[in-house]
Design a protein around this motif. Structure first.
Motif, PDB file in Angstrom:
ATOM      1  N   MET A 134     -85.712 112.757 -41.336  1.00 11.42           N
ATOM      2  CA  MET A 134     -84.787 114.062 -40.039  1.00 11.42           C
ATOM      3  C   MET A 134     -86.371 114.299 -39.204  1.00 11.42           C
ATOM      4  SD  MET A 134     -82.110 115.270 -38.988  1.00 11.42           S
ATOM      5  CE  MET A 134     -81.572 116.730 -37.679  1.00 11.42           C
ATOM      6  N   GLU A 135     -87.832 114.791 -39.993  1.00 13.46           N
ATOM      7  CA  GLU A 135     -88.763 115.446 -38.705  1.00 13.46           C
ATOM      8  C   GLU A 135     -89.291 113.920 -38.285  1.00 13.46           C
ATOM      9  OE1 GLU A 135     -90.707 117.978 -37.108  1.00 13.46           O
ATOM     10  OE2 GLU A 135     -89.426 117.909 -38.769  1.00 13.46           O
ATOM     11  N   SER A 136     -89.058 112.721 -38.666  1.00 12.78           N
ATOM     12  CA  SER A 136     -89.638 111.496 -38.052  1.00 12.78           C
ATOM     13  C   SER A 136     -88.321 111.402 -36.777  1.00 12.78           C
ATOM     14  CB  SER A 136     -89.721 110.179 -38.559  1.00 12.78           C
ATOM     15  OG  SER A 136     -88.896 110.001 -39.656  1.00 12.78           O
ATOM     16  N   ARG A 137     -87.331 111.059 -37.210  1.00 16.77           N
ATOM     17  CA  ARG A 137     -86.522 111.056 -35.399  1.00 16.77           C
ATOM     18  C   ARG A 137     -86.817 112.258 -35.099  1.00 16.77           C
ATOM     19  NH1 ARG A 137     -81.425 108.404 -35.705  1.00 16.77           N
ATOM     20  NH2 ARG A 137     -80.274 109.359 -33.615  1.00 16.77           N
ATOM     21  N   ARG A 138     -86.927 113.056 -34.881  1.00 12.51           N
ATOM     22  CA  ARG A 138     -87.240 114.460 -34.322  1.00 12.51           C
ATOM     23  C   ARG A 138     -88.316 114.427 -33.442  1.00 12.51           C
ATOM     24  NH1 ARG A 138     -86.725 121.269 -35.510  1.00 12.51           N
ATOM     25  NH2 ARG A 138     -84.856 119.849 -35.837  1.00 12.51           N
ATOM     26  N   GLN A 139     -89.444 114.379 -34.263  1.00 14.77           N
ATOM     27  CA  GLN A 139     -90.555 113.497 -33.328  1.00 14.77           C
ATOM     28  C   GLN A 139     -89.835 112.086 -32.612  1.00 14.77           C
ATOM     29  OE1 GLN A 139     -93.545 115.033 -33.102  1.00 14.77           O
ATOM     30  NE2 GLN A 139     -92.262 116.793 -33.939  1.00 14.77           N
ATOM     31  N   ALA A 140     -89.445 111.488 -33.217  1.00 20.90           N
ATOM     32  CA  ALA A 140     -89.070 110.446 -32.634  1.00 20.90           C
ATOM     33  C   ALA A 140     -88.801 110.368 -30.742  1.00 20.90           C
ATOM     34  CB  ALA A 140     -88.564 109.067 -32.544  1.00 20.90           C
ATOM     35  N   ILE A 141     -87.442 111.158 -30.808  1.00 23.20           N
ATOM     36  CA  ILE A 141     -86.957 111.605 -30.058  1.00 23.20           C
ATOM     37  C   ILE A 141     -87.245 112.544 -28.640  1.00 23.20           C
ATOM     38  CG2 ILE A 141     -84.860 113.458 -29.242  1.00 23.20           C
ATOM     39  CD1 ILE A 141     -83.477 112.106 -32.103  1.00 23.20           C
ATOM     40  N   ALA A 142     -88.439 113.695 -29.747  1.00 26.74           N
ATOM     41  CA  ALA A 142     -88.924 114.145 -28.344  1.00 26.74           C
ATOM     42  C   ALA A 142     -89.692 113.630 -27.907  1.00 26.74           C
ATOM     43  CB  ALA A 142     -90.053 115.234 -29.324  1.00 26.74           C
ATOM     44  N   ALA A 143     -91.244 112.422 -28.488  1.00 27.42           N
ATOM     45  CA  ALA A 143     -91.729 111.777 -27.418  1.00 27.42           C
ATOM     46  C   ALA A 143     -90.704 110.774 -26.295  1.00 27.42           C
ATOM     47  CB  ALA A 143     -92.146 110.432 -28.474  1.00 27.42           C
ATOM     48  N   ARG A 144     -90.022 110.343 -26.853  1.00 25.15           N
ATOM     49  CA  ARG A 144     -88.991 109.730 -25.570  1.00 25.15           C
ATOM     50  C   ARG A 144     -88.803 110.596 -24.072  1.00 25.15           C
ATOM     51  NH1 ARG A 144     -84.864 105.048 -27.019  1.00 25.15           N
ATOM     52  NH2 ARG A 144     -86.365 103.419 -27.870  1.00 25.15           N
ATOM     53  N   LEU A 145     -88.006 111.771 -25.029  1.00 23.94           N
ATOM     54  CA  LEU A 145     -87.954 112.601 -23.952  1.00 23.94           C
ATOM     55  C   LEU A 145     -88.778 113.447 -22.763  1.00 23.94           C
ATOM     56  CD1 LEU A 145     -86.341 115.708 -26.615  1.00 23.94           C
ATOM     57  CD2 LEU A 145     -85.168 114.629 -24.225  1.00 23.94           C
ATOM     58  N   THR A 189     -91.397 122.354 -23.525  1.00 24.38           N
ATOM     59  CA  THR A 189     -92.190 122.421 -24.213  1.00 24.38           C
ATOM     60  C   THR A 189     -92.085 121.821 -25.265  1.00 24.38           C
ATOM     61  OG1 THR A 189     -94.118 123.279 -22.415  1.00 24.38           O
ATOM     62  CG2 THR A 189     -94.877 122.846 -24.762  1.00 24.38           C
ATOM     63  N   GLU A 190     -91.485 123.260 -26.062  1.00 26.56           N
ATOM     64  CA  GLU A 190     -91.361 122.789 -27.272  1.00 26.56           C
ATOM     65  C   GLU A 190     -89.908 121.621 -27.985  1.00 26.56           C
ATOM     66  OE1 GLU A 190     -91.800 125.155 -29.880  1.00 26.56           O
ATOM     67  OE2 GLU A 190     -93.673 125.206 -28.106  1.00 26.56           O
ATOM     68  N   MET A 191     -89.330 121.513 -26.762  1.00 28.62           N
ATOM     69  CA  MET A 191     -88.734 119.966 -27.151  1.00 28.62           C
ATOM     70  C   MET A 191     -89.112 118.564 -27.307  1.00 28.62           C
ATOM     71  SD  MET A 191     -85.432 121.199 -24.823  1.00 28.62           S
ATOM     72  CE  MET A 191     -84.774 121.703 -24.468  1.00 28.62           C
ATOM     73  N   GLU A 192     -90.617 118.806 -26.508  1.00 23.16           N
ATOM     74  CA  GLU A 192     -90.973 117.848 -26.542  1.00 23.16           C
ATOM     75  C   GLU A 192     -91.976 117.938 -27.317  1.00 23.16           C
ATOM     76  OE1 GLU A 192     -92.490 117.036 -21.768  1.00 23.16           O
ATOM     77  OE2 GLU A 192     -91.238 116.062 -21.851  1.00 23.16           O
ATOM     78  N   ALA A 193     -92.668 118.361 -28.005  1.00 20.27           N
ATOM     79  CA  ALA A 193     -93.041 118.456 -29.477  1.00 20.27           C
ATOM     80  C   ALA A 193     -92.889 118.418 -30.198  1.00 20.27           C
ATOM     81  CB  ALA A 193     -94.163 120.153 -29.494  1.00 20.27           C
ATOM     82  N   GLY A 194     -91.190 118.012 -30.401  1.00 14.27           N
ATOM     83  CA  GLY A 194     -90.198 118.047 -31.872  1.00 14.27           C
ATOM     84  C   GLY A 194     -90.193 119.708 -32.861  1.00 14.27           C
ATOM     85  N   ARG A 195     -90.703 120.821 -31.723  1.00 18.74           N
ATOM     86  CA  ARG A 195     -90.499 121.743 -32.687  1.00 18.74           C
ATOM     87  C   ARG A 195     -88.948 122.949 -32.275  1.00 18.74           C
ATOM     88  NH1 ARG A 195     -95.464 122.240 -31.142  1.00 18.74           N
ATOM     89  NH2 ARG A 195     -95.235 123.228 -29.229  1.00 18.74           N
ATOM     90  N   ARG A 196     -88.615 122.339 -31.650  1.00 19.58           N
ATOM     91  CA  ARG A 196     -87.054 122.728 -30.857  1.00 19.58           C
ATOM     92  C   ARG A 196     -85.381 121.655 -30.448  1.00 19.58           C
ATOM     93  NH1 ARG A 196     -83.830 123.140 -26.836  1.00 19.58           N
ATOM     94  NH2 ARG A 196     -82.875 125.312 -25.690  1.00 19.58           N
ATOM     95  N   SER A 197     -85.119 122.011 -31.739  1.00 10.53           N
ATOM     96  CA  SER A 197     -84.261 120.678 -31.003  1.00 10.53           C
ATOM     97  C   SER A 197     -83.148 120.440 -30.042  1.00 10.53           C
ATOM     98  CB  SER A 197     -82.543 121.618 -32.538  1.00 10.53           C
ATOM     99  OG  SER A 197     -82.997 121.653 -33.659  1.00 10.53           O
ATOM    100  N   VAL A 198     -82.414 120.365 -29.207  1.00  7.76           N
ATOM    101  CA  VAL A 198     -82.271 120.355 -28.289  1.00  7.76           C
ATOM    102  C   VAL A 198     -79.871 119.335 -28.493  1.00  7.76           C
ATOM    103  CG1 VAL A 198     -81.831 118.442 -26.496  1.00  7.76           C
ATOM    104  CG2 VAL A 198     -84.208 118.296 -27.642  1.00  7.76           C
ATOM    105  N   SER A 199     -79.581 120.666 -27.623  1.00  8.90           N
ATOM    106  CA  SER A 199     -78.367 120.555 -27.816  1.00  8.90           C
ATOM    107  C   SER A 199     -77.705 119.025 -26.597  1.00  8.90           C
ATOM    108  CB  SER A 199     -77.572 121.590 -26.418  1.00  8.90           C
ATOM    109  OG  SER A 199     -77.315 121.571 -25.873  1.00  8.90           O
TER     110      SER A 199
END
Length: 112
Positions: free
Chosen positions: A1-12, A38-48
């Motif tokens: 789950m964490e790696s997916r969040r990081q991958a989405i953050a990188a694409r954002l 900034t938090e979304m792109e760092a993967g520290r905040r969920s994106v709705s």
């Protein structure tokens, strides 16, 4: 789950940068403060879902492209983003770019 969040953050981040927008401009699109982006792109905040849809629209990508990040290939991602930008060019500008690319390719072949 964490790696997916990081991958989405990188694409954002990649999509925002390719769209030529600052984090502040992205924040305005969402109606949030810049640190939230900034938090979304760092993967520290969920994106709705609503935020994903708004960002995808602002960045000129699909929501699917943003969330299919677990299969991301950075080189392919850059190529896809570049292709989207190429699609926005006028025909004559695209022709000039193709000539430039051909020239660069020939120049690279001579150096090899």
């Amino acid at each position: 789950m964490e790696s997916r969040r990081q991958a989405i953050a990188a694409r954002l981040r990649a999509a925002r940068e390719q769209a030529g927008l600052s984090q502040g401009q992205a924040a305005k699109v969402l109606g949030v403060h810049r640190p939230a982006v900034t938090e979304m792109e760092a993967g520290r905040r969920s994106v709705s879902a609503e935020e994903l849809a708004a960002l995808a629209d602002a960045y000129g990508v699909s929501v699917n492209w943003l969330v299919e990040a677990e299969t991301a290939d950075p080189a392919r991602d850059r190529t896809e983003l570049a292709a989207r930008e190429l699609g926005k060019l006028k025909a004559e500008d695209l022709d000039r770019l193709m000539q430039l690319l051909s020239s660069l390719k020939r120049s690279g072949e001579k150096e090899s």
